[in-house]
Every structure is written in structure tokens, then in C-alpha cells.
Design an enzyme around this catalytic site. Structure first.
Site, PDB file in Angstrom:
ATOM      1  N   ASN A   1       0.885  -1.168   0.000  1.00 24.66           N
ATOM      2  CA  ASN A   1       0.000   0.000   0.000  1.00 24.66           C
ATOM      3  C   ASN A   1       0.919   1.213   0.000  1.00 24.66           C
ATOM      4  O   ASN A   1       1.506   1.541   1.024  1.00 24.66           O
ATOM      5  CB  ASN A   1      -0.903  -0.009   1.237  1.00 24.66           C
ATOM      6  CG  ASN A   1      -1.703   1.279   1.369  1.00 24.66           C
ATOM      7  OD1 ASN A   1      -1.746   2.087   0.437  1.00 24.66           O
ATOM      8  ND2 ASN A   1      -2.333   1.479   2.517  1.00 24.66           N
ATOM      9  N   TRP A   2       1.041   1.815  -1.165  1.00 25.80           N
ATOM     10  CA  TRP A   2       2.001   2.914  -1.310  1.00 25.80           C
ATOM     11  C   TRP A   2       1.506   4.210  -0.671  1.00 25.80           C
ATOM     12  O   TRP A   2       2.258   5.175  -0.575  1.00 25.80           O
ATOM     13  CB  TRP A   2       2.304   3.148  -2.786  1.00 25.80           C
ATOM     14  CG  TRP A   2       3.266   2.167  -3.374  1.00 25.80           C
ATOM     15  CD1 TRP A   2       3.996   1.225  -2.707  1.00 25.80           C
ATOM     16  CD2 TRP A   2       3.627   2.047  -4.757  1.00 25.80           C
ATOM     17  NE1 TRP A   2       4.781   0.525  -3.592  1.00 25.80           N
ATOM     18  CE2 TRP A   2       4.574   1.004  -4.851  1.00 25.80           C
ATOM     19  CE3 TRP A   2       3.230   2.701  -5.925  1.00 25.80           C
ATOM     20  CZ2 TRP A   2       5.140   0.620  -6.075  1.00 25.80           C
ATOM     21  CZ3 TRP A   2       3.782   2.323  -7.142  1.00 25.80           C
ATOM     22  CH2 TRP A   2       4.734   1.290  -7.208  1.00 25.80           C
ATOM     23  N   LYS A   3       0.218   4.252  -0.320  1.00 29.07           N
ATOM     24  CA  LYS A   3      -0.364   5.483   0.252  1.00 29.07           C
ATOM     25  C   LYS A   3      -0.132   6.640  -0.729  1.00 29.07           C
ATOM     26  O   LYS A   3      -0.099   6.410  -1.933  1.00 29.07           O
ATOM     27  CB  LYS A   3       0.201   5.722   1.648  1.00 29.07           C
ATOM     28  CG  LYS A   3       0.083   4.455   2.511  1.00 29.07           C
ATOM     29  CD  LYS A   3       0.318   4.659   3.956  1.00 29.07           C
ATOM     30  CE  LYS A   3       0.126   3.329   4.685  1.00 29.07           C
ATOM     31  NZ  LYS A   3       0.264   3.432   6.115  1.00 29.07           N
TER      32      LYS A   3
ATOM     33  N   HIS B   1      -9.280   1.722   5.282  1.00 31.62           N
ATOM     34  CA  HIS B   1      -7.982   1.909   5.940  1.00 31.62           C
ATOM     35  C   HIS B   1      -8.157   2.909   7.076  1.00 31.62           C
ATOM     36  O   HIS B   1      -8.927   3.861   6.968  1.00 31.62           O
ATOM     37  CB  HIS B   1      -6.955   2.412   4.922  1.00 31.62           C
ATOM     38  CG  HIS B   1      -5.557   2.317   5.437  1.00 31.62           C
ATOM     39  ND1 HIS B   1      -5.041   3.220   6.335  1.00 31.62           N
ATOM     40  CD2 HIS B   1      -4.579   1.394   5.211  1.00 31.62           C
ATOM     41  CE1 HIS B   1      -3.802   2.871   6.632  1.00 31.62           C
ATOM     42  NE2 HIS B   1      -3.493   1.762   5.967  1.00 31.62           N
TER      43      HIS B   1
ATOM     44  N   GLY C   1       3.169   2.351  10.513  1.00 30.65           N
ATOM     45  CA  GLY C   1       4.168   3.389  10.277  1.00 30.65           C
ATOM     46  C   GLY C   1       4.958   3.760  11.521  1.00 30.65           C
ATOM     47  O   GLY C   1       5.660   4.768  11.539  1.00 30.65           O
TER      48      GLY C   1
ATOM     49  N   GLU D   1      -6.396   5.270   7.993  1.00 33.30           N
ATOM     50  CA  GLU D   1      -6.126   6.667   7.600  1.00 33.30           C
ATOM     51  C   GLU D   1      -7.363   7.288   6.964  1.00 33.30           C
ATOM     52  O   GLU D   1      -7.636   8.473   7.148  1.00 33.30           O
ATOM     53  CB  GLU D   1      -4.910   6.708   6.654  1.00 33.30           C
ATOM     54  CG  GLU D   1      -3.623   6.417   7.413  1.00 33.30           C
ATOM     55  CD  GLU D   1      -2.526   5.758   6.607  1.00 33.30           C
ATOM     56  OE1 GLU D   1      -2.570   5.801   5.365  1.00 33.30           O
ATOM     57  OE2 GLU D   1      -1.613   5.186   7.238  1.00 33.30           O
TER      58      GLU D   1
ATOM     59  N   SER E   1       3.799  -2.260  10.097  1.00 29.80           N
ATOM     60  CA  SER E   1       5.254  -2.447  10.211  1.00 29.80           C
ATOM     61  C   SER E   1       5.732  -3.849   9.816  1.00 29.80           C
ATOM     62  O   SER E   1       6.675  -4.381  10.400  1.00 29.80           O
ATOM     63  CB  SER E   1       5.731  -2.080  11.623  1.00 29.80           C
ATOM     64  OG  SER E   1       5.430  -0.718  11.895  1.00 29.80           O
TER      65      SER E   1
ATOM     66  N   GLY F   1       2.990  -1.059   4.105  1.00 36.20           N
ATOM     67  CA  GLY F   1       3.224   0.317   3.681  1.00 36.20           C
ATOM     68  C   GLY F   1       4.695   0.543   3.371  1.00 36.20           C
ATOM     69  O   GLY F   1       5.184   0.213   2.284  1.00 36.20           O
ATOM     70  N   GLY F   2       5.423   1.077   4.344  1.00 38.70           N
ATOM     71  CA  GLY F   2       6.814   1.496   4.160  1.00 38.70           C
ATOM     72  C   GLY F   2       7.701   0.488   3.434  1.00 38.70           C
ATOM     73  O   GLY F   2       8.406   0.844   2.483  1.00 38.70           O
TER      74      GLY F   2
ATOM     75  N   GLU G   1      -5.244  -4.350  10.727  1.00 40.66           N
ATOM     76  CA  GLU G   1      -4.135  -3.416  10.898  1.00 40.66           C
ATOM     77  C   GLU G   1      -4.323  -2.617  12.187  1.00 40.66           C
ATOM     78  O   GLU G   1      -5.067  -1.631  12.200  1.00 40.66           O
ATOM     79  CB  GLU G   1      -4.090  -2.427   9.725  1.00 40.66           C
ATOM     80  CG  GLU G   1      -3.892  -3.074   8.377  1.00 40.66           C
ATOM     81  CD  GLU G   1      -3.289  -2.092   7.380  1.00 40.66           C
ATOM     82  OE1 GLU G   1      -2.249  -2.414   6.812  1.00 40.66           O
ATOM     83  OE2 GLU G   1      -3.849  -1.002   7.185  1.00 40.66           O
TER      84      GLU G   1
END
Ligand code: 13P
Length: 251
Positions: free
Chosen positions: A9-11, A95, A173, A97, A213, A234-235, A167
């Protein structure tokens, strides 16, 4: 036997040029689609580049969001009908966010799930508790409730084919991963909730990811847990070598 599914998930990172370069760097080394599903979720503006680069490869494409109507006066929204026409496979919904920063409700997310199925794509439905909820001892109840609300009105076949991503917000993150046992504990609750709402056959089929993470160093242990069928990352999904390590967790 549930097929593993590792999704990046590149956001709101990466542009179309970076997207093309990224896919070109990984496409020859992806696992075969029938063994492990590799997915990248990218911002809507990158999807044409992502779809073009992913053509003929083992990579599947996810949108990070969509609206629940196919068309109309909804300035700035993304149509699920158009996403399907473009060739998108998955849409990430719910999500944290989006729930927190954009005030999406369980009802909005449920409508999106219906719209995604109507348009022949598969939702990756996210759920997860805050630190405050966890510390109050209410994580299980919270997540079970999000799943119950989010799946309302979906058929057994639809739920069997979808992906649910657990999540925990406190692990996103932050570098603070839930332990594999903590992740398993709530993923099991997600599966039990599906069994209660539908039946054990549906619960045995639905794929459940853990996100928060996840990185090459912990993916194998997390993927080894009984109720965890994938990762939403993500990261660590934004660098080609790291993404390849994740999708090859089994090697
Ligand atoms: P990180 O892997 O960066 O913690 O992000 C997790 C996430 O939110 C994926 O959807």
C-alpha cells in the site's frame, strides 16, 4: 488451502514515472501468481502507469480507495466502474487513515464493499483498533464490530472471495509491529466473526492479512501463523528489493 496474498500500500507516495520504474525492477522476479499473489496498491493517479507496467506479469493491481456510486456529481471521487474498466483487481477500503482523516464511517465502507463487488473487483477491507482501545481491553470487540458492520448484506460467496486486513493503528508506520502472536490472536477473531455471521466454510475461505510495520525481517514469522494469509505493507513495499523479499517470504 488459502493462497498467500502480499499487498503493498504505497499510500500518497510515488508518481507515475517511479511506478513504472518500480514494476520494471520487480516484474521478472515475482512469484508465480498461482503460488503467491503479489499486489501493489497505488494512488489513483498512478494506476494507468501501474496497469500498463503490470500487463502480462504476475503482479495484481489495487486502488487505494473508491467511491460507492458509479458516476454522478461527486467532485474529486474515483468511480469503481471506471476502476474495473481500467483493469484494476482489488480496492483497499476502510484503511484507518481514511477512517480517521477523512471521517469514513462503517456505513460508507460497507457501501463501498458492495460497489466494488458490483463492479467485479475484490475489496481488501481494513479493520483495526487504536492503542487506547487495545489498552482498554476492547480490541477484539472493536474489530469484530468493524467486520460485522463492514460485511453487512454481502453474500457468502462474496465474503469467501474477499480479503480482510487486520491493521492495528498503533503498529502502522510506527516501526512497532504487533508480535506474531498478537496479530494471530485478532486475525483469529476476524475469522471467528466471519464464521458467526456466515458459516465455517466461508470463514475457512476468506483471506486475512496482517498489516502494521511488516518488513522482510518479520514477514516469515507473521505468515507462519494459522489465521494469517497475507500482509498489507506500507513502508517496506516502496523499495523493489524489499518488496521482492516480502513476496518471497516462503523461499
Ligand atoms: P506500514 O507497513 O508502513 O506500517 O503501513 C501499514 C499500512 O498501513 C498498510 O496499509
Amino acid at each position: 488451502m488459502r493462497k498467500p496474498i502480499i499487498a503493498g500500500n504505497w499510500k500518497m507516495n510515488m508518481n507515475p514515472t517511479q511506478t513504472t520504474e518500480f514494476v520494471n525492477a520487480i516484474k521478472a522476479n515475482l512469484p508465480k501468481f498461482d503460488q503467491t499473489e503479489s499486489v501493489i496498491g497505488a494512488p489513483a493517479v498512478d494506476l494507468p502507469a501501474l496497469l500498463e507496467a503490470a500487463k502480462g506479469t504476475d503482479l495484481k493491481v489495487a486502488a487505494e480507495n473508491c467511491y460507492f456510486e458509479d458516476a454522478g456529481a461527486f467532485t474529486g471521487e474515483t468511480s469503481p466502474k471506471t476502476l474495473n474498466e481500467m483493469g484494476v483487481d482489488y480496492v483497499i477500503i476502510g484503511h484507518s487513515e481514511r477512517r480517521d482523516y477523512f471521517h469514513e464511517t462503517d456505513e460508507d465502507i460497507n457501501k463501498k464493499a458492495h460497489a466494488i463487488f458490483k463492479n467485479n473487483m475484490t475489496p481488501i477491507f481494513c479493520c483495526g483498533e487504536s492503542l487506547e482501545t487495545r489498552e482498554a481491553g476492547k480490541a477484539e470487540e472493536w474489530v469484530s464490530n468493524q467486520v460485522t458492520e463492514g460485511l453487512k448484506g454481502l453474500s457468502a460467496d462474496q465474503v469467501s472471495s474477499m480479503v480482510i486486513a487486520y491493521e492495528p493503528i498503533w503498529a502502522i508506520g510506527t516501526g512497532k509491529t504487533a508480535s506474531a502472536d498478537q496479530a494471530q490472536e485478532i486475525c483469529a477473531v476476524v475469522r471467528q466473526t466471519v464464521a458467526k455471521l456466515y458459516d465455517q466454510t466461508v470463514a475457512d475461505k476468506v483471506r486475512i492479512q496482517y498489516g502494521g510495520s511488516v518488513k522482510p525481517a518479520n514477514v516469515k514469522e507473521i505468515m507462519g501463523k494459522e489465521d494469517i494469509d497475507g500482509g498489507l505493507v506500507g513502508g517496506a513495499s516502496m523499495e523493489p528489493a524489499s518488496f521482492l523479499d516480502l513476496v518471497h517470504f516462503n523461499d
